[in-house]
Design a protein around this motif. Structure first.
Motif, mmCIF file in Angstrom:
data_model
loop_
_atom_site.group_PDB
_atom_site.id
_atom_site.type_symbol
_atom_site.label_atom_id
_atom_site.label_comp_id
_atom_site.label_asym_id
_atom_site.label_seq_id
_atom_site.Cartn_x
_atom_site.Cartn_y
_atom_site.Cartn_z
ATOM 1 N N ALA A 78 -4.491 -44.089 20.822
ATOM 2 C CA ALA A 78 -5.807 -44.439 19.639
ATOM 3 C C ALA A 78 -6.361 -45.077 19.791
ATOM 4 N N TRP A 79 -8.266 -44.931 20.743
ATOM 5 C CA TRP A 79 -9.232 -45.651 21.047
ATOM 6 C C TRP A 79 -9.707 -43.786 21.041
ATOM 7 N N GLU A 80 -9.031 -42.818 21.806
ATOM 8 C CA GLU A 80 -9.463 -41.723 21.783
ATOM 9 C C GLU A 80 -9.290 -40.881 20.951
ATOM 10 N N LEU A 81 -8.570 -41.305 19.620
ATOM 11 C CA LEU A 81 -8.618 -40.503 18.754
ATOM 12 C C LEU A 81 -8.979 -41.093 17.661
ATOM 13 N N LEU A 82 -10.065 -42.465 17.802
ATOM 14 C CA LEU A 82 -10.642 -42.791 16.631
ATOM 15 C C LEU A 82 -12.233 -42.556 17.451
ATOM 16 N N ASP A 83 -12.348 -42.197 18.554
ATOM 17 C CA ASP A 83 -13.751 -41.677 19.051
ATOM 18 C C ASP A 83 -14.923 -41.806 18.129
ATOM 19 N N GLY A 84 -14.760 -43.483 17.852
ATOM 20 C CA GLY A 84 -15.741 -44.323 17.706
ATOM 21 C C GLY A 84 -15.936 -44.273 16.154
ATOM 22 N N GLU A 85 -14.747 -43.920 15.552
ATOM 23 C CA GLU A 85 -14.795 -44.107 14.156
ATOM 24 C C GLU A 85 -13.976 -45.762 13.805
ATOM 25 N N THR A 86 -14.823 -45.935 12.846
ATOM 26 C CA THR A 86 -13.894 -47.631 12.495
ATOM 27 C C THR A 86 -12.937 -47.517 11.672
ATOM 28 N N THR A 87 -11.722 -48.701 12.020
ATOM 29 C CA THR A 87 -10.526 -48.375 11.019
ATOM 30 C C THR A 87 -10.191 -50.086 10.855
ATOM 31 N N THR A 88 -8.923 -49.711 10.068
ATOM 32 C CA THR A 88 -8.572 -51.350 9.326
ATOM 33 C C THR A 88 -7.679 -51.727 11.230
ATOM 34 N N LEU A 89 -6.984 -53.237 10.829
ATOM 35 C CA LEU A 89 -5.674 -53.615 11.304
ATOM 36 C C LEU A 89 -4.916 -53.001 10.904
ATOM 37 N N ALA A 90 -5.234 -52.610 10.004
ATOM 38 C CA ALA A 90 -2.699 -52.242 9.966
ATOM 39 C C ALA A 90 -3.044 -50.682 9.877
ATOM 40 N N ASP A 91 -4.202 -50.057 10.095
ATOM 41 C CA ASP A 91 -4.283 -48.035 10.391
ATOM 42 C C ASP A 91 -4.088 -48.297 11.594
ATOM 43 N N LEU A 92 -5.203 -49.023 12.378
ATOM 44 C CA LEU A 92 -5.225 -49.675 13.675
ATOM 45 C C LEU A 92 -3.391 -49.769 14.591
ATOM 46 N N GLU A 94 -0.595 -48.849 12.626
ATOM 47 C CA GLU A 94 -0.147 -47.881 12.294
ATOM 48 C C GLU A 94 0.339 -47.158 13.723
ATOM 49 N N LEU A 95 -1.387 -46.638 14.175
ATOM 50 C CA LEU A 95 -1.293 -45.546 14.949
ATOM 51 C C LEU A 95 -0.921 -45.979 16.780
ATOM 52 N N ILE A 96 -1.028 -47.151 16.899
ATOM 53 C CA ILE A 96 -0.210 -47.413 18.240
ATOM 54 C C ILE A 96 0.676 -47.694 17.948
ATOM 55 N N HIS A 97 1.888 -48.495 17.104
ATOM 56 C CA HIS A 97 2.803 -48.669 16.994
ATOM 57 C C HIS A 97 3.750 -47.882 15.982
ATOM 58 N N GLY A 98 2.974 -47.246 15.408
ATOM 59 C CA GLY A 98 3.449 -46.222 14.211
ATOM 60 C C GLY A 98 4.657 -46.418 13.406
ATOM 61 N N GLU A 99 3.817 -48.149 12.782
ATOM 62 C CA GLU A 99 4.505 -49.388 11.879
ATOM 63 C C GLU A 99 3.653 -49.915 11.755
ATOM 64 N N SER A 100 3.709 -50.936 10.445
ATOM 65 C CA SER A 100 2.355 -52.201 9.653
ATOM 66 C C SER A 100 2.859 -53.133 10.123
ATOM 67 N N TRP A 106 0.103 -58.298 14.320
ATOM 68 C CA TRP A 106 -0.539 -59.475 15.090
ATOM 69 C C TRP A 106 -0.303 -58.496 16.724
ATOM 70 N N ALA A 107 0.396 -57.893 17.207
ATOM 71 C CA ALA A 107 0.208 -57.763 18.618
ATOM 72 C C ALA A 107 -1.207 -56.477 18.665
ATOM 73 N N THR A 108 -1.181 -55.667 17.478
ATOM 74 C CA THR A 108 -2.055 -55.133 17.727
ATOM 75 C C THR A 108 -3.756 -56.325 17.314
ATOM 76 N N TRP A 109 -3.324 -57.443 16.822
ATOM 77 C CA TRP A 109 -5.141 -57.994 16.847
ATOM 78 C C TRP A 109 -4.994 -58.947 17.488
ATOM 79 N N GLN A 110 -3.960 -58.860 18.611
ATOM 80 C CA GLN A 110 -4.460 -59.312 20.421
ATOM 81 C C GLN A 110 -5.186 -58.695 20.729
ATOM 82 N N LEU A 111 -4.752 -57.224 20.562
ATOM 83 C CA LEU A 111 -4.988 -56.354 21.473
ATOM 84 C C LEU A 111 -6.591 -56.175 21.355
ATOM 85 N N VAL A 112 -6.993 -56.202 20.002
ATOM 86 C CA VAL A 112 -8.316 -56.768 19.523
ATOM 87 C C VAL A 112 -9.300 -57.845 20.023
#
Length: 616
Positions: A78-92, A94-100, A106-112
């Protein structure tokens, strides 16, 4: 609109002070449920919307984590795919876990919030640069290593199994023990008071310091090594040749810095003193260093000289075949008064004797005549109410790692030398006063009541009636010595005040400019402050080594003498140790009573030794 945006609704996932919360009710405020089923009413601005829900239970956030499809690899992807672009928590999510889902968000927010790969707010998250990520990981690894090192260190301290690398970490505790710092993380962790004695006790308890370690000189900031300064050559000058006159330097056996000797020329006494001022000029680097030290430091471990060690070798009387000296000549009349005072730079040839050796020769000449003169001088001082306080004294030395405590004998030869040095001091003071030459006079007011005590208890009490001797440019009497005028002038190798007197005398004798009274006062005051630290370090170091000796001899027994009665305590002096202690006796003991004592305990950090009575 992203799913984390909008107003909170019931069963929505929100963020409250970095903690997850579920909206449980809505009215004029928002009621939220926190972990542990705690509820709280908050304002809308107090929460951040993360997911609209529905989230039935907060426990679902963690229960659902195991079902998520993402893993560490997908996070990196996900970090490589974004390539410096800004995204939202829900989209991130989805990108990491395949769902929102709420759990994925919550797992994604903890990662952030970890702040390694991503950073930002729920509606604007961006990947960090590779450089920032590498730096962050390095810092966190270093922190983790430091925390592990600390944990390992604490365990070693608790187990009394220190490793060599712990010495550096324990420097902070040493600084508290040396009175150089007031704070220590280590002492705080182990609930030890941040005080010198407590830090000392801690270092002993964990085995970092051995019992022999003496912290007292460092506590007073005194120099622990001789100065390493170059010594100038002795310049050629006119000197009185007294090499044909027998001269004797009488000191304790083993003395390494002889700075005075005595001669008798008919009725004239000469006191020859090491001519230190011939090499140490006022304001020179050597002078500044000696002034900053104040005096030579004499410890049981050894001496730390005020001047470079080469100065003793070059100037100590009797260490060379012929020694340069500043010689004080005078007569002592039948009434014990000094007359015909003269002072000269000189050459002398000196024989060195110990006090014990001199004691065996007191009936020979010139010692017999010197004794008669000293007795006249002593009688005059006694008539002037001088104080003779003969409390026990000992020499404390460290020899081959062992503490040696030896009594200082009351020898007639010692009294002879003392009186000769006092004569020289009075002669120097009189010479300077007659010529309005500013020097540091040694002044002491007399006690409120005059006594001539003969018992130990009497001398112990009388000693406390005297105020300390002080240095003053205004001439004054020295009550304890029974002299109307006095200056310390016979130890310039080891006391700065004496050196200052010599510098003024030499300048006057050579017709050179002398220091005025304000300059003399300032220099004497600086040296006196430094000298006071030296004396305290010496006194406490002697006490330390006496206690080390006692600790190594737990079965010690000996004689004590009662010298004072205080409220609830009896003060006892142990002559063979010159050690003062206080004890509680079942019945009041009379002053000067002999008591049998045995060692009860030793507390090195507190410099305390406790004793108890035994027998009859």
């Amino acid at each position: 609109m992203s799913i984390h945006q909008g107003s909170p609704r019931v069963d929505a996932l929100v963020l409250y002070k970095s903690r997850p919360a579920r909206v449980s009710a809505l009215d004029d405020k928002i009621e939220i449920e926190l972990e542990g089923s705690q509820t709280k009413r908050v304002r809308p601005k107090d929460v951040v919307m993360l997911h609209p829900g529905p989230l039935r239970r907060l426990a679902d956030l963690t229960n659902g984590l195991g079902e998520l499809a993402g893993d560490g690899g997908s996070v990196e992807e996900a970090w490589e795919l974004l390539d410096g672009e800004t995204t939202t928590l829900a989209d991130l999510a989805e990108l990491i876990h395949g769902e929102s889902s709420p759990a994925a968000v919550w797992a994604t927010w903890q990662l952030v919030m970890e702040g390694v790969l991503f950073e930002g707010a729920p509606d604007a998250i961006h990947p960090r640069s590779a450089e920032a990520i590498a730096e962050e990981r390095e810092q966190r690894e270093a922190k983790a290593r430091a925390e592990q090192d600390w944990t390992d260190f604490v365990a070693r301290v608790e187990q009394r199994a220190l490793a060599p690398e712990d010495a550096e970490r324990l420097r902070e505790v040493e600084r508290v023990a040396y009175q150089q710092s007031e704070h220590s993380r280590i002492l705080k962790h182990f609930n030890v008071a941040e005080q010198p004695a407590k830090a000392h006790e801690f270092l002993l308890r964990i085995g970092h310091w051995p019992p022999e370690h003496n912290p007292h000189p460092r506590r007073f900031g005194v120099a622990l090594a001789a100065p390493e300064l170059a010594l100038p050559e002795l310049v050629e000058e006119s000197r009185l040749d007294l090499t044909g006159l027998p001269a004797f330097a009488i000191d304790d056996a083993g003395n390494q810095d002889p700075d005075d000797a005595i001669s008798l020329d008919g009725e004239r006494i000469w006191v020859h003193v090491a001519d230190v001022a011939a090499l140490v000029a006022p304001g020179s680097e050597l002078d500044l260093e000696a002034r900053a030290r104040g005096a030579t430091l004499y410890l049981p471990e050894g001496a730390v000289t005020m001047l470079p060690e080469a100065a003793t070798a070059a100037l100590g009387v009797g260490l060379q075949e012929v020694s340069p000296a500043l010689s004080f000549g005078f007569r002592c009349t039948e009434e014990g008064e000094l007359a015909d005072i003269e002072i000269h730079p000189s050459w002398v040839r000196v024989e060195r004797l110990s006090y014990a050796e001199a004691e065996q020769r007191l009936e020979e000449q010139p010692f017999a005549s010197l004794m008669q003169i000293a007795e006249r001088f002593r009688a005059r001082r006694a008539a002037n109410q001088s104080a003779r306080i003969d409390l026990p004294e000992v020499s404390v030395r460290l020899r081959d790692g062992q503490v040696a405590i030896e009594p200082i004998e009351r020898l007639a030869a010692r009294d002879l030398v003392t009186d000769a040095m006092l004569m020289a001091g009075e002669a120097a003071a009189r010479f300077c006063q007659d010529r309005a030459l500013a020097i540091p006079f040694a002044v002491q007011p007399p006690p409120e009541r005059i006594e001539q005590p003969e018992t130990l208890s009497g001398m112990y009490a009388y000693r406390r009636c005297f105020k300390p001797t002080r240095m003053a440019v205004e001439p004054g009497a020295h009550g304890g010595l029974g002299l109307p005028l006095y200056a310390r002038a016979t130890s310039p190798l080891r006391r700065y005040a004496d050196l200052l007197v010599h510098q003024q005398l030499r300048a006057h004798l050579r017709g050179e400019p002398v220091l005025d009274a304000s300059e003399v006062a300032a220099r004497a005051s600086q040296a006196e402050v430094a000298g006071a630290a030296v004396r305290k370090a010496e006194r406490l170091s002697n006490q330390h080594w006496k206690l080390v000796y006692l600790q190594a001899n737990p079965g010690w027994r000996g004689r004590g003498v009662v010298v004072a009665q205080e409220e609830r305590r009896t003060v006892v002096l142990i002559p063979e140790l010159a050690f003062e202690t206080r004890l509680r006796a079942k019945s009041e003991l009379s002053l000067d009573a002999d008591v049998n004592m045995t060692l009860a305990s030793v507390d090195l950090p507190e410099l305390d030794g406790r004793f108890r009575l035994f027998g009859g």
